[in-house]
Design an enzyme around this catalytic site. Structure first.
Site, PDB file in Angstrom:
ATOM      1  N   ASP A 120       0.834  -1.190   0.000  1.00 28.49           N
ATOM      2  CA  ASP A 120       0.000   0.000   0.000  1.00 28.49           C
ATOM      3  C   ASP A 120       0.882   1.258   0.000  1.00 28.49           C
ATOM      4  O   ASP A 120       1.739   1.411   0.869  1.00 28.49           O
ATOM      5  CB  ASP A 120      -0.901  -0.009   1.242  1.00 28.49           C
ATOM      6  CG  ASP A 120      -2.113   0.884   1.088  1.00 28.49           C
ATOM      7  OD1 ASP A 120      -1.950   2.035   0.636  1.00 28.49           O
ATOM      8  OD2 ASP A 120      -3.222   0.447   1.417  1.00 28.49           O
ATOM      9  N   ASP A 121       0.670   2.132  -0.968  1.00 35.00           N
ATOM     10  CA  ASP A 121       1.312   3.459  -0.985  1.00 35.00           C
ATOM     11  C   ASP A 121       2.843   3.406  -1.027  1.00 35.00           C
ATOM     12  O   ASP A 121       3.501   4.196  -0.340  1.00 35.00           O
ATOM     13  CB  ASP A 121       0.898   4.268   0.257  1.00 35.00           C
ATOM     14  CG  ASP A 121      -0.546   4.723   0.224  1.00 35.00           C
ATOM     15  OD1 ASP A 121      -1.270   4.344  -0.714  1.00 35.00           O
ATOM     16  OD2 ASP A 121      -0.954   5.448   1.139  1.00 35.00           O
ATOM     17  N   CYS A 131      -6.654   3.754  -3.336  1.00 32.77           N
ATOM     18  CA  CYS A 131      -6.781   2.343  -2.939  1.00 32.77           C
ATOM     19  C   CYS A 131      -7.830   1.507  -3.675  1.00 32.77           C
ATOM     20  O   CYS A 131      -7.493   0.540  -4.355  1.00 32.77           O
ATOM     21  CB  CYS A 131      -7.079   2.264  -1.444  1.00 32.77           C
ATOM     22  SG  CYS A 131      -5.773   2.912  -0.385  1.00 32.77           S
ATOM     23  N   HIS A 133     -10.805  -3.558   1.183  1.00 35.72           N
ATOM     24  CA  HIS A 133     -11.177  -2.233   0.687  1.00 35.72           C
ATOM     25  C   HIS A 133     -11.935  -2.247  -0.630  1.00 35.72           C
ATOM     26  O   HIS A 133     -11.832  -1.327  -1.439  1.00 35.72           O
ATOM     27  CB  HIS A 133      -9.932  -1.350   0.557  1.00 35.72           C
ATOM     28  CG  HIS A 133     -10.098  -0.027   1.243  1.00 35.72           C
ATOM     29  ND1 HIS A 133      -9.299   1.069   1.005  1.00 35.72           N
ATOM     30  CD2 HIS A 133     -10.999   0.370   2.180  1.00 35.72           C
ATOM     31  CE1 HIS A 133      -9.672   2.071   1.768  1.00 35.72           C
ATOM     32  NE2 HIS A 133     -10.705   1.677   2.482  1.00 35.72           N
ATOM     33  N   ASP A 146      -0.132  -0.401  -4.842  1.00 34.48           N
ATOM     34  CA  ASP A 146      -1.455   0.043  -5.303  1.00 34.48           C
ATOM     35  C   ASP A 146      -1.457   1.458  -5.868  1.00 34.48           C
ATOM     36  O   ASP A 146      -2.379   1.845  -6.575  1.00 34.48           O
ATOM     37  CB  ASP A 146      -2.496  -0.093  -4.187  1.00 34.48           C
ATOM     38  CG  ASP A 146      -2.314   0.910  -3.055  1.00 34.48           C
ATOM     39  OD1 ASP A 146      -1.181   1.420  -2.872  1.00 34.48           O
ATOM     40  OD2 ASP A 146      -3.299   1.182  -2.340  1.00 34.48           O
ATOM     41  N   ASN A 147      -0.452   2.242  -5.564  1.00 33.89           N
ATOM     42  CA  ASN A 147      -0.282   3.577  -6.150  1.00 33.89           C
ATOM     43  C   ASN A 147       1.028   4.148  -5.630  1.00 33.89           C
ATOM     44  O   ASN A 147       1.668   3.562  -4.756  1.00 33.89           O
ATOM     45  CB  ASN A 147      -1.454   4.519  -5.807  1.00 33.89           C
ATOM     46  CG  ASN A 147      -1.829   4.555  -4.334  1.00 33.89           C
ATOM     47  OD1 ASN A 147      -2.877   4.056  -3.931  1.00 33.89           O
ATOM     48  ND2 ASN A 147      -0.972   5.143  -3.508  1.00 33.89           N
TER      49      ASN A 147
END
Length: 457
Positions: free
Chosen positions: A29-30, A69, A125, A263-264
């Protein structure tokens, strides 16, 4: 002992393949595109993650499906632009009535239909009503948090004892300590891998880290020069190493495809050697360009792919590498990259002569260019293009080859090969018109072929 990929590749035209490889998909994540040693980061030590680049393929232009997300996860798990399935807007909160539509065919459903054990361990999510939960989307097993731990989500659980962590559908704890999650997810992942050696597995491991609030255990606190964020990456690297060690211990490392990605993006570069601008929520390169590493049986070793690789491509590529045909009639946006990634591309040709098992998927997408664009944009150029969407779902830019065209508020064209930091717009009317044409065609395709969002009342 399962047979290696290339020994069964000649049989990929068959509906099923005996003893295909396992798949471990680690979804961070991130994490910014620079934040690994194998991408040139000097202030972090990530030797275990870097080993995936040494032994496999490193992607320098990998893109998430969205800069936030929920739509990013939807794109990864379905091989579709989030917009195609009504999943492009912002994130699903605990009180949301929307989620990933049950009619979408997730990677988990695809693999389970081919005889795989499936598990999601980590952050979900993608909706919280029963039709949207992991067990309704193809996963045999779930462990983790359905939500984030930031204030806009924890507020929903203030009168319920706190955010729950689930084992299946059972709440086993409220308000878990963020500093324990990377270890706990890894423990559960290793346990799942060990449970049954007689069936291949598809393990989707979407970590809560590196999302805020960051959590770092005492063992890794203060170990980096990049504060808590760097410390959390050090801890993540350690636990990725534990997973790789488990595969070796179980003698299945050479039978397992490992994909590591994010995810980004998170933030822009930190110096002249890290030129990308923008971060999470933006459609500058730093918002959607992510690290991506792929290792597995029969795949190239120590290779680098520089061409744009959107997250949607992983769906058909993993399907081909495991001998699974994406069902006829299923329209997705991802491309099968397997022929570019294996040591012996000819081995992937099907009995019918196709380049690979899922190489024809782009032909399922609508292609009805009107006269204005018919001689300007080829079908291959169109399906190879990447369409950037913002965190609120609007089409923001188009990339084709080295060119990126921002669409709003005015057309701005960048040459990402010579100017990856997007600092100086260039003038090239012919290229700008071609990319604008691609944007028009994409908008029309989505208008005509977009599927409904999942929703409960």
């Amino acid at each position: 002992m399962r047979i290696p990929l290339l020994l069964f590749a000649a049989f990929l035209a068959a509906p099923a393949v005996a003893s295909p490889p396992n798949v471990l998909l680690i979804f961070v994540d991130d994490q910014g595109t620079y934040d690994l040693g194998c991408y040139g980061e000097k202030q972090l030590q990530t030797p275990r993650i870097d080993s995936l680049a040494r032994d496999g393929i490193r992607f320098t232009a990998a893109y998430s499906a969205a800069p936030i997300c929920s739509p990013s996860r939807a794109g990864l798990l379905t091989g579709c632009y989030p917009r195609r399935m009504g999943a492009e807007i912002w994130v699903h909160r605990a009180d949301s009535k929307s989620g990933l539509h049950p009619d979408e065919l997730t990677l988990a459903e695809l693999f389970r239909g081919a005889g795989y054990r499936t598990a999601c361990i980590g952050k979900w999510h993608l909706g919280f009503a029963p039709p949207f939960l992991p067990d309704a989307q193809g996963f045999d097993r779930y462990f983790g948090l359905l939500h984030n731990l930031d204030p806009v989500e924890t507020v929903h659980f203030a009168d319920k004892g706190g955010v729950p962590i689930l084992n299946g559908s059972e709440i086993i704890e409220h308000n878990p300590d963020p500093s324990t999650l990377t270890r706990r997810y890894t423990d559960e992942a290793i346990h799942f891998i060990e449970e049954d050696r007689n069936k291949p597995f598809f393990l989707y491991l979407p970590h809560t880290m590196l999302h805020n609030p960051l959590g770092v255990s005492e063992e890794f606190r203060g170990t980096s020069k990049l504060g808590e964020y760097g410390d959390a990456i050090h801890e993540l690297d350690h636990h990725v190493g534990r997973l790789l060690d488990a595969l070796e211990r179980l003698d299945i490392a050479d039978e397992t495809i490992v994909l590591y990605t994010s995810d980004n993006g998170r933030h822009p570069g930190r110096g002249k050697d890290q030129p990308l601008r923008g971060g999470k929520l933006s459609t500058w390169e730093g918002g959607l360009r992510v690290p991506a590493l792929l290792r597995g049986p029969g795949l190239r070793s120590g290779a680098v792919r520089t061409e744009p690789t959107p997250a949607m491509d992983w769906y058909p590529t993993l399907a081909t590498l495991t001998g699974i045909r994406v069902p006829e009639g299923r329209v997705i946006d991802g491309r099968d990259l397997a022929p570019e990634l294996v040591e012996e591309p000819a081995a992937l040709r099907t009995a019918a002569g196709a380049l690979s098992l899922n190489s024809d998927l782009p032909q399922r997408r609508r292609w009805e260019p009107p006269l204005e664009w018919r001689d300007l944009v080829s079908r291959d150029e169109y399906t190879d293009a990447f369409f950037y969407h913002g965190s609120h779902g609007a089409l923001a830019a188009v990339r084709s080859g080295k060119w990126k065209l921002f669409l709003n508020p005015t057309l701005q064209l960048y040459d990402l090969e010579s100017d990856p930091g997007e600092t100086s717009p260039v003038k090239n009317a012919a290229v700008a018109r071609k990319l604008r044409g691609m944007a028009v065609l994409f908008q029309e395709e989505m208008r005509l072929d977009a599927r409904p969002a999942g929703r409960t009342e």
